[in-house]
Design a protein around this motif. Structure first.
Motif, PDB file in Angstrom:
ATOM      1  N   SER A  64       0.847  -1.188   0.000  1.00  0.00           N
ATOM      2  CA  SER A  64       0.000   0.000   0.000  1.00  0.00           C
ATOM      3  C   SER A  64       0.886   1.243   0.000  1.00  0.00           C
ATOM      4  O   SER A  64       1.935   1.268   0.641  1.00  0.00           O
ATOM      5  N   SER A  65       0.463   2.277  -0.686  1.00  0.00           N
ATOM      6  CA  SER A  65       1.282   3.488  -0.793  1.00  0.00           C
ATOM      7  C   SER A  65       1.123   4.431   0.392  1.00  0.00           C
ATOM      8  O   SER A  65       1.992   5.260   0.637  1.00  0.00           O
ATOM      9  N   SER A  66       0.021   4.324   1.137  1.00  0.00           N
ATOM     10  CA  SER A  66      -0.178   5.229   2.269  1.00  0.00           C
ATOM     11  C   SER A  66      -1.123   4.607   3.294  1.00  0.00           C
ATOM     12  O   SER A  66      -1.919   3.721   2.972  1.00  0.00           O
ATOM     13  N   ILE A  67      -1.044   5.113   4.502  1.00  0.00           N
ATOM     14  CA  ILE A  67      -1.942   4.637   5.560  1.00  0.00           C
ATOM     15  C   ILE A  67      -3.374   5.064   5.261  1.00  0.00           C
ATOM     16  O   ILE A  67      -4.324   4.349   5.584  1.00  0.00           O
ATOM     17  N   GLU A  68      -3.528   6.196   4.603  1.00  0.00           N
ATOM     18  CA  GLU A  68      -4.876   6.657   4.237  1.00  0.00           C
ATOM     19  C   GLU A  68      -5.536   5.678   3.262  1.00  0.00           C
ATOM     20  O   GLU A  68      -6.718   5.381   3.367  1.00  0.00           O
ATOM     21  N   GLU A  69      -4.742   5.186   2.305  1.00  0.00           N
ATOM     22  CA  GLU A  69      -5.262   4.205   1.350  1.00  0.00           C
ATOM     23  C   GLU A  69      -5.699   2.940   2.084  1.00  0.00           C
ATOM     24  O   GLU A  69      -6.789   2.420   1.855  1.00  0.00           O
ATOM     25  N   LEU A  70      -4.854   2.477   2.994  1.00  0.00           N
ATOM     26  CA  LEU A  70      -5.163   1.273   3.756  1.00  0.00           C
ATOM     27  C   LEU A  70      -6.385   1.482   4.642  1.00  0.00           C
ATOM     28  O   LEU A  70      -7.271   0.636   4.711  1.00  0.00           O
ATOM     29  N   ASN A  71      -6.469   2.639   5.292  1.00  0.00           N
ATOM     30  CA  ASN A  71      -7.594   2.935   6.177  1.00  0.00           C
ATOM     31  C   ASN A  71      -8.888   3.186   5.413  1.00  0.00           C
ATOM     32  O   ASN A  71      -9.961   3.192   6.013  1.00  0.00           O
ATOM     33  N   SER A  72      -8.808   3.407   4.127  1.00  0.00           N
ATOM     34  CA  SER A  72     -10.047   3.546   3.355  1.00  0.00           C
ATOM     35  C   SER A  72     -10.475   2.208   2.765  1.00  0.00           C
ATOM     36  O   SER A  72     -11.663   1.948   2.618  1.00  0.00           O
ATOM     37  N   LEU A  73      -9.517   1.337   2.457  1.00  0.00           N
ATOM     38  CA  LEU A  73      -9.845   0.065   1.827  1.00  0.00           C
ATOM     39  C   LEU A  73     -10.342  -0.978   2.826  1.00  0.00           C
ATOM     40  O   LEU A  73     -11.414  -1.550   2.647  1.00  0.00           O
ATOM     41  N   LEU A  74      -9.600  -1.227   3.880  1.00  0.00           N
ATOM     42  CA  LEU A  74      -9.960  -2.304   4.810  1.00  0.00           C
ATOM     43  C   LEU A  74     -11.296  -2.070   5.513  1.00  0.00           C
ATOM     44  O   LEU A  74     -12.100  -2.990   5.610  1.00  0.00           O
ATOM     45  N   PRO A  75     -11.583  -0.851   6.011  1.00  0.00           N
ATOM     46  CA  PRO A  75     -12.915  -0.654   6.615  1.00  0.00           C
ATOM     47  C   PRO A  75     -14.070  -0.874   5.634  1.00  0.00           C
ATOM     48  O   PRO A  75     -15.157  -1.265   6.037  1.00  0.00           O
ATOM     49  N   GLN A  76     -13.844  -0.648   4.341  1.00  0.00           N
ATOM     50  CA  GLN A  76     -14.892  -0.954   3.357  1.00  0.00           C
ATOM     51  C   GLN A  76     -15.206  -2.441   3.356  1.00  0.00           C
ATOM     52  O   GLN A  76     -16.363  -2.837   3.238  1.00  0.00           O
ATOM     53  N   HIS A  77     -14.167  -3.262   3.507  1.00  0.00           N
ATOM     54  CA  HIS A  77     -14.393  -4.710   3.589  1.00  0.00           C
ATOM     55  C   HIS A  77     -15.221  -5.048   4.822  1.00  0.00           C
ATOM     56  O   HIS A  77     -16.117  -5.879   4.757  1.00  0.00           O
TER      57      HIS A  77
END
Length: 139
Positions: A64-77
């Motif tokens: 992942s390129s950023s924590i923001e990207e990760l924090n937007s993707l995983l909670p969607q799951h």
């Protein structure tokens, strides 16, 4: 949309890497069940609260390129997979999901918000040193 697609492909690659590692261990002649999503969510919550080299390593693991990207993707799951499908005749899934810290520490407000609202996890402050009981940290 392309970034979201790339993020999902990266997470799928991480899941296959976890499966490959697990299968190559001492479980060769046994049935094995594991949940890549549960592992992703757990590690995502850890990544959300990390910084410096630890965060860099976590982002590298997740590709992942950023924590923001990760924090937007995983909670969607979490929102999609663990929603109650009962009214539509679908499954109702749940996950034991919480963060525990010693009562001498506190949660940073931003981290607590990500954990509770994004990952829909409980947060607890506990006395790890002398007591078994815990205090809920929702207030």
């Amino acid at each position: 949309m392309e970034l979201h697609r790339e993020s999902i492909l990266s997470q799928t690659d991480v899941s296959f890497s976890l499966a490959k590692q697990l299968i190559s261990t001492d479980f060769k002649d046994k049935n094995v069940i594991f949940s890549p999503l549960s592992i992703h969510i757990l590690l995502g919550m850890i990544a959300a609260g990390s910084k410096g080299p630890t965060r860099d390593q976590m982002l590298g693991f997740f590709k992942s390129s950023s924590i923001e990207e990760l924090n937007s993707l995983l909670p969607q799951h979490v929102t999609k997979v663990f929603s109650d499908g009962e009214p539509l005749g679908g499954p109702s899934l749940s996950l034991v999901n919480s963060v525990w810290v010693d009562q001498s520490l506190s949660f940073k407000p931003h981290y607590k918000e990500i954990i509770q609202n994004g990952y829909r996890a409980a947060s607890y402050r506990v006395d790890f040193l002398t007591k078994v009981s815990f205090v809920r940290s929702f207030s």
